[in-house]
Write a protein that holds these residues in place. Structure first.
Motif, PDB file in Angstrom:
ATOM      1  N   THR A 119      81.506  45.867  -8.660  1.00  0.00           N
ATOM      2  CA  THR A 119      82.414  45.089  -7.810  1.00  0.00           C
ATOM      3  C   THR A 119      82.215  45.429  -6.335  1.00  0.00           C
ATOM      4  OG1 THR A 119      84.219  46.654  -8.250  1.00  0.00           O
ATOM      5  CG2 THR A 119      84.137  44.644  -9.596  1.00  0.00           C
ATOM      6  N   LEU A 173      82.366  30.437 -15.102  1.00  0.00           N
ATOM      7  CA  LEU A 173      83.468  29.992 -14.246  1.00  0.00           C
ATOM      8  C   LEU A 173      84.200  28.877 -14.982  1.00  0.00           C
ATOM      9  CD1 LEU A 173      81.535  29.736 -10.850  1.00  0.00           C
ATOM     10  CD2 LEU A 173      83.101  31.565 -11.562  1.00  0.00           C
ATOM     11  N   THR A 176      91.758  42.412 -11.816  1.00  0.00           N
ATOM     12  CA  THR A 176      92.452  41.461 -10.953  1.00  0.00           C
ATOM     13  C   THR A 176      92.138  41.864  -9.521  1.00  0.00           C
ATOM     14  OG1 THR A 176      94.488  42.775 -10.943  1.00  0.00           O
ATOM     15  CG2 THR A 176      94.316  41.027 -12.600  1.00  0.00           C
ATOM     16  N   SER A 197      90.635  37.854  -2.632  1.00  0.00           N
ATOM     17  CA  SER A 197      89.593  37.761  -1.617  1.00  0.00           C
ATOM     18  C   SER A 197      90.187  37.166  -0.345  1.00  0.00           C
ATOM     19  CB  SER A 197      88.434  36.876  -2.111  1.00  0.00           C
ATOM     20  OG  SER A 197      88.855  35.525  -2.207  1.00  0.00           O
ATOM     21  N   TYR A 233      92.127  36.300  -8.259  1.00  0.00           N
ATOM     22  CA  TYR A 233      91.229  36.221  -9.404  1.00  0.00           C
ATOM     23  C   TYR A 233      91.698  37.123 -10.544  1.00  0.00           C
ATOM     24  CZ  TYR A 233      88.210  34.852  -5.513  1.00  0.00           C
ATOM     25  OH  TYR A 233      87.705  34.248  -4.399  1.00  0.00           O
ATOM     26  N   ALA A 244      89.340  38.578 -13.854  1.00  0.00           N
ATOM     27  CA  ALA A 244      87.990  38.542 -14.405  1.00  0.00           C
ATOM     28  C   ALA A 244      87.922  39.380 -15.670  1.00  0.00           C
ATOM     29  CB  ALA A 244      86.979  39.060 -13.382  1.00  0.00           C
ATOM     30  N   ARG A 245      87.023  38.961 -16.542  1.00  0.00           N
ATOM     31  CA  ARG A 245      86.760  39.705 -17.784  1.00  0.00           C
ATOM     32  C   ARG A 245      85.285  40.072 -17.767  1.00  0.00           C
ATOM     33  NH1 ARG A 245      85.065  38.217 -23.111  1.00  0.00           N
ATOM     34  NH2 ARG A 245      85.929  39.636 -24.658  1.00  0.00           N
ATOM     35  N   PHE A 273      80.357  38.138 -17.366  1.00  0.00           N
ATOM     36  CA  PHE A 273      81.302  38.153 -16.253  1.00  0.00           C
ATOM     37  C   PHE A 273      81.953  36.779 -16.236  1.00  0.00           C
ATOM     38  CE2 PHE A 273      81.316  38.191 -11.250  1.00  0.00           C
ATOM     39  CZ  PHE A 273      82.695  38.168 -11.239  1.00  0.00           C
ATOM     40  N   GLU A 278      85.040  34.693 -14.543  1.00  0.00           N
ATOM     41  CA  GLU A 278      85.946  34.771 -13.399  1.00  0.00           C
ATOM     42  C   GLU A 278      86.860  33.551 -13.373  1.00  0.00           C
ATOM     43  OE1 GLU A 278      85.272  36.472  -9.076  1.00  0.00           O
ATOM     44  OE2 GLU A 278      84.436  34.447  -9.230  1.00  0.00           O
ATOM     45  N   TYR A 279      88.166  33.825 -13.328  1.00  0.00           N
ATOM     46  CA  TYR A 279      89.189  32.782 -13.272  1.00  0.00           C
ATOM     47  C   TYR A 279      89.834  32.836 -11.896  1.00  0.00           C
ATOM     48  CZ  TYR A 279      88.791  33.134 -18.359  1.00  0.00           C
ATOM     49  OH  TYR A 279      88.317  33.164 -19.644  1.00  0.00           O
ATOM     50  N   TYR A 280      90.002  31.677 -11.276  1.00  0.00           N
ATOM     51  CA  TYR A 280      90.606  31.582  -9.950  1.00  0.00           C
ATOM     52  C   TYR A 280      91.115  30.160  -9.761  1.00  0.00           C
ATOM     53  CZ  TYR A 280      86.111  29.444  -9.014  1.00  0.00           C
ATOM     54  OH  TYR A 280      85.014  28.636  -9.072  1.00  0.00           O
TER      55      TYR A 280
END
Length: 144
Positions: A5, A28, A81, A84, A98, A100-101, A112, A114-116
């Protein structure tokens, strides 16, 4: 995970390459138009990262308020979590939240997700949405 990260935050693609498996999957689920839902393989993923770094984002993503936890039943799954606050190359400020898993294999990131809020990104990239009246969103049978 912290090294990964940190590299993401700095757009250090070389380090992200080294910390990713050959068959990494980047997903995504809630992406704006023109973004792929899933990128498979390290070479393809590095290309996507390079395009974002070189054409979309100016400097750091300024990731902050990051928290990471592993799943009790699988320490190779990390839920993160973070937020940005960055500037896009267009000069537009872009800030999002965000979750992320990450799935790890042999100490490297294999998946990876990523939820946003993709609407925030869509607008920052110049997209526009027409606000609908609430009654326009309801099915006929539910309108009063």
């Amino acid at each position: 995970m912290r090294d990964y990260t940190d590299a993401l935050n700095k757009w250090d693609i070389e380090t992200m390459h080294d910390l990713s498996t050959e068959d990494i999957v980047f997903e995504l689920p809630f992406r704006p138009p023109t973004f792929e839902r899933e990128t498979v393989g390290r070479a393809a993923y590095m290309e996507v990262l390079g395009q974002a770094r070189d054409h979309m984002i100016e400097g750091s993503e300024n990731l902050h308020d990051m928290s990471m936890d592993t799943l009790a039943n699988d320490p190779n799954v990390v839920i993160a979590t973070y937020k940005s606050d960055m500037t896009l190359r267009s000069g537009v400020r872009y800030a999002n939240e965000y979750i992320a898993r990450f799935v790890l294999r042999d100490g490297k990131v294999a998946r990876f997700v990523e939820y946003y809020d993709s609407i925030i990104l869509f607008r920052a990239l110049g997209g526009s949405l027409v606000e609908a009246d609430e009654s326009e969103l309801l099915p006929e049978g539910l309108k009063s």
